[in-house]
Design a protein around this motif. Sequence first.
Motif, PDB file in Angstrom:
ATOM      1  N   UNK A 121       0.997  -1.239  -0.191  1.00  0.00           N
ATOM      2  CA  UNK A 121      -0.105  -0.051   0.000  1.00  0.00           C
ATOM      3  C   UNK A 121       0.821   1.295  -0.074  1.00  0.00           C
ATOM      4  N   UNK A 122       2.051   1.175   0.953  1.00  0.00           N
ATOM      5  CA  UNK A 122       2.569   2.541   1.024  1.00  0.00           C
ATOM      6  C   UNK A 122       3.531   2.839  -0.115  1.00  0.00           C
ATOM      7  N   UNK A 123       3.920   1.660  -0.791  1.00  0.00           N
ATOM      8  CA  UNK A 123       4.742   1.866  -1.890  1.00  0.00           C
ATOM      9  C   UNK A 123       4.182   1.950  -3.429  1.00  0.00           C
ATOM     10  N   UNK A 124       3.477   0.829  -3.414  1.00  0.00           N
ATOM     11  CA  UNK A 124       3.004   0.465  -5.069  1.00  0.00           C
ATOM     12  C   UNK A 124       1.732   1.682  -5.229  1.00  0.00           C
ATOM     13  N   UNK A 125       0.730   1.479  -4.228  1.00  0.00           N
ATOM     14  CA  UNK A 125      -0.245   2.085  -4.224  1.00  0.00           C
ATOM     15  C   UNK A 125      -0.146   3.789  -4.336  1.00  0.00           C
ATOM     16  N   UNK A 126       0.595   4.165  -3.175  1.00  0.00           N
ATOM     17  CA  UNK A 126       1.163   5.404  -2.818  1.00  0.00           C
ATOM     18  C   UNK A 126       1.735   6.134  -4.015  1.00  0.00           C
ATOM     19  N   UNK A 127       2.551   5.371  -4.574  1.00  0.00           N
ATOM     20  CA  UNK A 127       3.526   5.857  -5.710  1.00  0.00           C
ATOM     21  C   UNK A 127       2.568   5.995  -6.737  1.00  0.00           C
ATOM     22  N   UNK A 128       1.583   5.214  -7.188  1.00  0.00           N
ATOM     23  CA  UNK A 128       0.627   5.365  -8.319  1.00  0.00           C
ATOM     24  C   UNK A 128      -0.212   6.402  -8.121  1.00  0.00           C
ATOM     25  N   UNK A 129      -0.787   6.783  -7.040  1.00  0.00           N
ATOM     26  CA  UNK A 129      -1.570   7.934  -6.760  1.00  0.00           C
ATOM     27  C   UNK A 129      -1.023   9.152  -6.712  1.00  0.00           C
ATOM     28  N   UNK A 130       0.498   9.060  -6.334  1.00  0.00           N
ATOM     29  CA  UNK A 130       1.095  10.311  -6.099  1.00  0.00           C
ATOM     30  C   UNK A 130       1.161  10.656  -4.868  1.00  0.00           C
ATOM     31  N   UNK A 136     -22.709   1.333  -2.161  1.00  0.00           N
ATOM     32  CA  UNK A 136     -23.945   1.092  -2.124  1.00  0.00           C
ATOM     33  C   UNK A 136     -24.680   1.244  -3.282  1.00  0.00           C
ATOM     34  N   UNK A 137     -24.406   2.138  -4.278  1.00  0.00           N
ATOM     35  CA  UNK A 137     -25.364   2.117  -5.323  1.00  0.00           C
ATOM     36  C   UNK A 137     -24.455   1.280  -6.398  1.00  0.00           C
ATOM     37  N   UNK A 138     -23.345   0.587  -6.344  1.00  0.00           N
ATOM     38  CA  UNK A 138     -22.611   0.190  -7.262  1.00  0.00           C
ATOM     39  C   UNK A 138     -21.965   0.872  -8.362  1.00  0.00           C
ATOM     40  N   UNK A 139     -21.641   2.127  -7.997  1.00  0.00           N
ATOM     41  CA  UNK A 139     -21.092   3.137  -8.977  1.00  0.00           C
ATOM     42  C   UNK A 139     -20.033   2.737  -9.595  1.00  0.00           C
ATOM     43  N   UNK A 140     -19.804   3.306 -10.892  1.00  0.00           N
ATOM     44  CA  UNK A 140     -18.548   2.864 -11.454  1.00  0.00           C
ATOM     45  C   UNK A 140     -17.227   3.712 -10.643  1.00  0.00           C
ATOM     46  N   UNK A 141     -16.033   2.741 -10.917  1.00  0.00           N
ATOM     47  CA  UNK A 141     -14.805   3.514 -10.317  1.00  0.00           C
ATOM     48  C   UNK A 141     -13.878   3.656 -11.421  1.00  0.00           C
ATOM     49  N   UNK A 142     -12.933   4.582 -11.069  1.00  0.00           N
ATOM     50  CA  UNK A 142     -11.831   4.979 -12.053  1.00  0.00           C
ATOM     51  C   UNK A 142     -10.442   4.262 -11.883  1.00  0.00           C
ATOM     52  N   UNK A 143     -10.318   3.287 -12.863  1.00  0.00           N
ATOM     53  CA  UNK A 143      -8.783   2.470 -12.638  1.00  0.00           C
ATOM     54  C   UNK A 143      -7.853   3.219 -12.678  1.00  0.00           C
ATOM     55  N   UNK A 144      -6.893   3.139 -11.867  1.00  0.00           N
ATOM     56  CA  UNK A 144      -5.514   3.908 -12.064  1.00  0.00           C
ATOM     57  C   UNK A 144      -4.499   2.759 -12.474  1.00  0.00           C
ATOM     58  N   UNK A 145      -4.044   3.266 -13.462  1.00  0.00           N
ATOM     59  CA  UNK A 145      -3.148   2.102 -14.316  1.00  0.00           C
ATOM     60  C   UNK A 145      -1.740   2.091 -13.564  1.00  0.00           C
ATOM     61  N   UNK A 146      -1.150   0.918 -13.830  1.00  0.00           N
ATOM     62  CA  UNK A 146       0.250   0.770 -13.116  1.00  0.00           C
ATOM     63  C   UNK A 146       1.194   1.505 -13.876  1.00  0.00           C
ATOM     64  N   UNK A 147       2.076   1.889 -13.163  1.00  0.00           N
ATOM     65  CA  UNK A 147       3.264   2.776 -13.398  1.00  0.00           C
ATOM     66  C   UNK A 147       4.227   1.739 -14.198  1.00  0.00           C
ATOM     67  N   UNK A 148       4.873   2.429 -15.442  1.00  0.00           N
ATOM     68  CA  UNK A 148       5.792   1.688 -16.235  1.00  0.00           C
ATOM     69  C   UNK A 148       7.093   1.850 -15.547  1.00  0.00           C
TER      70      UNK A 148
END
Length: 151
Positions: A82-91, A139-151
């Motif tokens: 979470x702290x490395x991969x996800x955080x880096x991809x989110x910025x 709750x409303x099953x709303x669509x989410x925005x996928x965040x791509x992997x960094x290259x």
Amino acid sequence: MNTLSGGTQSLLTNAGWYPGRTIFTIGYRFALWKDGYPWFSVVEEFLREFGSLRVTLPKHGQTDTFHFNVAEAVDDVDASWVQENYAERIGTNKLCVIGQAHNDYLLLFMSDAGKVYGGYDDYLCFIADSGVEAIEALCQNSPVQEIPERE
């Protein structure tokens, strides 16, 4: 505060939520601290109202769940991922686990700005700008925005 739809309020009420609900968060803070997660005031405010809730909702003729039991969620994930991969991809390097969704497959976490994201292995998505909006989206099953992997 953001407004919840009647359907979402009903699902939350069935899970034990009520307006003005307040719980102690020290156990969550300790569980997060043990795994090296930061603690933010926005996380505390969110968990004070929604912590420990497990929401069950119908989805495609079956049931789906999400919960805000931090101690359970942190046990199911590698904090460094979470702290490395996800955080880096989110910025950002400021992410805190708040629960799990989709029958515990999707880890839910919040940034210090209150934005909510979900992740499962290499999959990462933006769910909403706030915890309340994330509850509504789940709750409303709303669509989410996928965040791509960094290259």
